[in-house]
Design a protein around this motif. Structure first.
Motif, PDB file in Angstrom:
ATOM      1  N   ILE A  23     -62.286  37.363  29.942  1.00 39.25           N
ATOM      2  CA  ILE A  23     -61.539  38.722  30.135  1.00 39.25           C
ATOM      3  C   ILE A  23     -61.350  38.789  31.847  1.00 39.25           C
ATOM      4  O   ILE A  23     -60.101  39.069  32.204  1.00 39.25           O
ATOM      5  CB  ILE A  23     -62.426  39.822  29.843  1.00 39.25           C
ATOM      6  CG1 ILE A  23     -62.456  39.820  28.300  1.00 39.25           C
ATOM      7  CG2 ILE A  23     -61.641  41.198  30.322  1.00 39.25           C
ATOM      8  CD1 ILE A  23     -63.424  40.972  27.810  1.00 39.25           C
ATOM      9  N   ALA A  24     -62.199  38.528  32.807  1.00 44.89           N
ATOM     10  CA  ALA A  24     -61.947  38.727  34.219  1.00 44.89           C
ATOM     11  C   ALA A  24     -61.050  37.499  34.654  1.00 44.89           C
ATOM     12  O   ALA A  24     -60.107  37.883  35.334  1.00 44.89           O
ATOM     13  CB  ALA A  24     -63.531  38.278  34.980  1.00 44.89           C
ATOM     14  N   PHE A  25     -60.991  36.356  33.865  1.00 46.17           N
ATOM     15  CA  PHE A  25     -60.091  35.302  34.297  1.00 46.17           C
ATOM     16  C   PHE A  25     -58.520  35.769  33.976  1.00 46.17           C
ATOM     17  O   PHE A  25     -57.626  35.629  34.778  1.00 46.17           O
ATOM     18  CB  PHE A  25     -60.526  34.164  33.745  1.00 46.17           C
ATOM     19  CG  PHE A  25     -59.324  32.999  33.761  1.00 46.17           C
ATOM     20  CD1 PHE A  25     -59.245  32.000  34.988  1.00 46.17           C
ATOM     21  CD2 PHE A  25     -58.548  32.504  32.599  1.00 46.17           C
ATOM     22  CE1 PHE A  25     -58.060  31.212  35.164  1.00 46.17           C
ATOM     23  CE2 PHE A  25     -57.635  31.750  32.972  1.00 46.17           C
ATOM     24  CZ  PHE A  25     -57.270  30.686  34.104  1.00 46.17           C
ATOM     25  N   LEU A  26     -58.377  36.322  32.744  1.00 42.58           N
ATOM     26  CA  LEU A  26     -57.107  36.631  32.148  1.00 42.58           C
ATOM     27  C   LEU A  26     -56.820  37.959  33.174  1.00 42.58           C
ATOM     28  O   LEU A  26     -55.384  37.901  33.246  1.00 42.58           O
ATOM     29  CB  LEU A  26     -57.093  37.172  30.795  1.00 42.58           C
ATOM     30  CG  LEU A  26     -57.533  36.033  29.758  1.00 42.58           C
ATOM     31  CD1 LEU A  26     -57.818  36.703  28.433  1.00 42.58           C
ATOM     32  CD2 LEU A  26     -56.510  35.051  29.623  1.00 42.58           C
ATOM     33  N   GLY A  27     -57.707  38.535  33.443  1.00 39.36           N
ATOM     34  CA  GLY A  27     -57.257  39.874  34.264  1.00 39.36           C
ATOM     35  C   GLY A  27     -56.572  39.341  35.609  1.00 39.36           C
ATOM     36  O   GLY A  27     -55.648  39.992  36.246  1.00 39.36           O
ATOM     37  N   LEU A  28     -57.443  38.290  36.167  1.00 36.56           N
ATOM     38  CA  LEU A  28     -56.724  38.029  37.528  1.00 36.56           C
ATOM     39  C   LEU A  28     -55.614  37.041  37.448  1.00 36.56           C
ATOM     40  O   LEU A  28     -54.777  37.371  38.252  1.00 36.56           O
ATOM     41  CB  LEU A  28     -58.026  36.916  38.059  1.00 36.56           C
ATOM     42  CG  LEU A  28     -59.183  37.657  38.529  1.00 36.56           C
ATOM     43  CD1 LEU A  28     -60.360  36.694  39.108  1.00 36.56           C
ATOM     44  CD2 LEU A  28     -59.075  38.495  39.863  1.00 36.56           C
ATOM     45  N   ALA A  29     -55.417  36.195  36.033  1.00 40.52           N
ATOM     46  CA  ALA A  29     -54.200  35.676  35.876  1.00 40.52           C
ATOM     47  C   ALA A  29     -53.085  36.698  35.749  1.00 40.52           C
ATOM     48  O   ALA A  29     -51.877  36.336  36.204  1.00 40.52           O
ATOM     49  CB  ALA A  29     -54.327  34.847  34.863  1.00 40.52           C
TER      50      ALA A  29
END
Length: 243
Positions: A23-29
């Motif tokens: 989720i954090a990765f998708l948010g940053l992306a």
């Protein structure tokens, strides 16, 4: 049993940790993608009255056009090309007056589509152009008396027909944004409106937006703006905050 339960809890904790990381990765992306599209200026080559084809063309004096239409009570049609040529030819001189220290707009353009206008401001940031835009949409209601009430909204309609709110307010670079985000860039559009409108109360129209505000009927069509004055003209206010 204890070892089995501990293993199950550890596995569950590992899955939750991976999910949180994803989720954090998708948010940053998503944030990175948004920043990228914000940094990419709009392509304005599709607009009439801009680019190589506009070189050597001169704009009509829109103040004179609007004054004549208002004084003689006839409707007037102003094309997208005429508006953009006029903005090109007058923006520098407008900013060179009393507001020169406050107004730092590099370029302005208008895109006219069926039912809405997109006002685009280009600013120079460290030598790189950045674009901000606001959609303007007109709604009119005829009263039993025959008078026309005109309202201008700062949005270009809903994102989807089934989701009336929020509306698309404009674009930061190439990224469409909801209308609520316009509060972040409203001062830029206030500056622009101030260049073409007489400040404070006025006894008679003097600048271009003064006359536009006095028009009772207004239609935004593909590539043109149609204005029609009326003997019982009501004031047509700009969207809240643009005064």
């Amino acid at each position: 049993m204890g070892d089995k339960d501990a293993g199950s809890e550890k596995k569950k904790g590992g899955c939750l940790g991976k999910l949180a990381t994803l989720i954090a990765f998708l948010g940053l992306a998503g944030l990175g993608a948004a920043i990228y599209f914000i940094s990419q200026p709009q392509d304005l080559s599709d607009l009439d009255g801009r680019g190589p084809g506009a070189i050597g063309k001169r704009s009509r004096d829109l103040l004179e056009v609007l004054t004549n239409a208002s004084d003689r009570d006839y409707d007037v049609s102003i094309s997208e090309e005429e508006i953009n040529l006029f903005l090109r030819d007058t923006l520098s001189s407008k900013q060179g007056g009393i507001l020169a220290d406050q107004v730092k707009i590099k370029d302005v353009a208008v895109r006219l589509e069926d039912g809405r206008a997109e006002v685009i401001i280009v600013r120079d940031v460290a030598g790189y152009p950045l674009t901000l835009s606001m959609y303007l949409r007109v709604e009119q209601l005829e009263q039993p008396s025959g008078k026309i009430t005109t309202q201008i909204f700062r949005d270009g309609g809903p994102y989807h027909d089934s989701l009336p709110k929020p509306g698309v307010g404009g674009r930061f670079g190439q990224l469409p944004v909801p209308e609520g985000f316009l509060i972040l860039v409203l001062p830029s559009f206030q500056e622009l409106a101030g260049l073409y409108r007489t400040p404070g109360d006025r006894r008679k129209p003097e600048k271009e937006l003064d006359y536009v505000e006095e028009m009772t009927r207004i239609r935004i069509e593909e590539g043109k703006l149609v204005l029609d004055p009326s003997p019982n003209a009501l004031e047509m206010p700009l969207p809240g905050g643009l005064r």
